[in-house]
Scaffold this motif. Structure first.
Motif, mmCIF file in Angstrom:
data_model
loop_
_atom_site.group_PDB
_atom_site.id
_atom_site.type_symbol
_atom_site.label_atom_id
_atom_site.label_comp_id
_atom_site.label_asym_id
_atom_site.label_seq_id
_atom_site.Cartn_x
_atom_site.Cartn_y
_atom_site.Cartn_z
ATOM 1 N N GLU A 60 10.380 -0.871 -0.375
ATOM 2 C CA GLU A 60 10.653 -1.981 -1.287
ATOM 3 C C GLU A 60 11.597 -2.996 -0.646
ATOM 4 O O GLU A 60 11.377 -4.205 -0.727
ATOM 5 C CB GLU A 60 11.250 -1.426 -2.588
ATOM 6 C CG GLU A 60 11.197 -2.428 -3.726
ATOM 7 C CD GLU A 60 11.842 -1.897 -4.997
ATOM 8 O OE1 GLU A 60 12.178 -0.693 -5.051
ATOM 9 O OE2 GLU A 60 12.008 -2.701 -5.920
ATOM 10 N N ASP A 61 12.637 -2.497 0.006
ATOM 11 C CA ASP A 61 13.602 -3.382 0.669
ATOM 12 C C ASP A 61 12.927 -4.189 1.776
ATOM 13 O O ASP A 61 13.157 -5.388 1.921
ATOM 14 C CB ASP A 61 14.754 -2.568 1.274
ATOM 15 C CG ASP A 61 15.657 -1.992 0.195
ATOM 16 O OD1 ASP A 61 15.548 -2.421 -0.967
ATOM 17 O OD2 ASP A 61 16.471 -1.114 0.525
ATOM 18 N N ASP A 94 0.833 -1.192 0.000
ATOM 19 C CA ASP A 94 0.000 0.000 0.000
ATOM 20 C C ASP A 94 0.880 1.259 0.000
ATOM 21 O O ASP A 94 0.668 2.186 -0.781
ATOM 22 C CB ASP A 94 -0.892 -0.042 1.245
ATOM 23 C CG ASP A 94 -2.047 0.922 1.122
ATOM 24 O OD1 ASP A 94 -2.749 0.854 0.096
ATOM 25 O OD2 ASP A 94 -2.238 1.741 2.040
ATOM 26 N N ARG A 95 1.870 1.275 0.894
ATOM 27 C CA ARG A 95 2.785 2.411 0.999
ATOM 28 C C ARG A 95 3.549 2.610 -0.304
ATOM 29 O O ARG A 95 3.667 3.712 -0.811
ATOM 30 C CB ARG A 95 3.788 2.148 2.133
ATOM 31 C CG ARG A 95 3.597 3.084 3.317
ATOM 32 C CD ARG A 95 4.375 2.600 4.507
ATOM 33 N NE ARG A 95 5.813 2.699 4.321
ATOM 34 C CZ ARG A 95 6.705 2.199 5.176
ATOM 35 N NH1 ARG A 95 6.297 1.586 6.266
ATOM 36 N NH2 ARG A 95 7.992 2.313 4.948
ATOM 37 N N PHE A 96 4.043 1.497 -0.823
ATOM 38 C CA PHE A 96 4.829 1.524 -2.058
ATOM 39 C C PHE A 96 3.996 2.116 -3.200
ATOM 40 O O PHE A 96 4.463 2.966 -3.953
ATOM 41 C CB PHE A 96 5.274 0.101 -2.404
ATOM 42 C CG PHE A 96 6.197 0.034 -3.580
ATOM 43 C CD1 PHE A 96 7.543 0.345 -3.434
ATOM 44 C CD2 PHE A 96 5.729 -0.322 -4.825
ATOM 45 C CE1 PHE A 96 8.402 0.295 -4.518
ATOM 46 C CE2 PHE A 96 6.579 -0.369 -5.916
ATOM 47 C CZ PHE A 96 7.920 -0.063 -5.755
ATOM 48 N N ALA A 139 2.477 6.504 -6.915
ATOM 49 C CA ALA A 139 1.452 7.414 -7.423
ATOM 50 C C ALA A 139 1.888 8.862 -7.243
ATOM 51 O O ALA A 139 1.725 9.690 -8.131
ATOM 52 C CB ALA A 139 0.129 7.162 -6.705
ATOM 53 N N HIS A 140 2.488 9.136 -6.098
ATOM 54 C CA HIS A 140 2.968 10.472 -5.801
ATOM 55 C C HIS A 140 4.015 10.906 -6.834
ATOM 56 O O HIS A 140 3.974 12.009 -7.353
ATOM 57 C CB HIS A 140 3.589 10.491 -4.395
ATOM 58 C CG HIS A 140 4.229 11.793 -4.029
ATOM 59 N ND1 HIS A 140 3.544 12.799 -3.411
ATOM 60 C CD2 HIS A 140 5.483 12.253 -4.227
ATOM 61 C CE1 HIS A 140 4.359 13.834 -3.232
ATOM 62 N NE2 HIS A 140 5.537 13.518 -3.707
ATOM 63 N N GLU A 170 11.522 9.137 -2.877
ATOM 64 C CA GLU A 170 12.351 8.098 -3.510
ATOM 65 C C GLU A 170 13.001 7.209 -2.454
ATOM 66 O O GLU A 170 12.987 5.986 -2.556
ATOM 67 C CB GLU A 170 13.424 8.780 -4.365
ATOM 68 C CG GLU A 170 14.303 7.825 -5.148
ATOM 69 C CD GLU A 170 13.642 7.342 -6.424
ATOM 70 O OE1 GLU A 170 13.659 6.128 -6.664
ATOM 71 O OE2 GLU A 170 13.100 8.181 -7.169
ATOM 72 N N ALA A 171 13.559 7.839 -1.430
ATOM 73 C CA ALA A 171 14.218 7.094 -0.353
ATOM 74 C C ALA A 171 13.216 6.237 0.415
ATOM 75 O O ALA A 171 13.491 5.084 0.740
ATOM 76 C CB ALA A 171 14.925 8.061 0.591
#
Ligand SMILES: [Zn+2]
Length: 107
Positions: free
Chosen positions: A58-59, A17-19, A24-25, A51-52
């Motif tokens: 993702e990690d 969800d966060r990803f 989208a942002h 990006e960070a």
């Protein structure tokens, strides 16, 4: 260890969800630039932060998926480096870990 699996699945859903939100942002930001320069430089900084954060999500997601796979294979509470059992307290504190404390400290 059913409880840990549920916890990890919830964490996985949250990370996906966060990803997606970060993605989208960023896609929104790639739209036409119609603001003045000052706004653009602020946006650029925000983009680096996003990006960070996206990379971090993702990690973490990769780690969670890996831990879930280990659980499915019946090795969720065994260190994947030394094959020793992982301390239950460590699994509780870091549910997505796949290595014991000793191996984690060795890097
Ligand atoms: Zn180990």
């Amino acid at each position: 260890m059913a409880e840990r699996k549920q916890e990890l699945e919830a964490l996985r859903d949250e990370l996906i969800d966060r990803f997606e939100r970060y993605k989208a942002h960023k896609e929104q930001r790639d739209g036409p630039l119609d603001k003045d320069m000052e706004d653009q430089s602020i946006e650029l900084q925000n983009d680096e932060v996003v990006e960070a954060l996206q990379q971090e999500a993702e990690d973490e997601l990769r780690q969670v998926m890996h831990a879930l796979k280990r659980i499915d294979e019946g090795e969720g509470d065994v260190c994947e480096q030394c094959d020793e059992p992982i301390d239950a307290r460590r699994l509780k504190a870091v549910p997505y870990t796949t290595v014991c404390r000793e191996c984690a400290e060795l890097g």
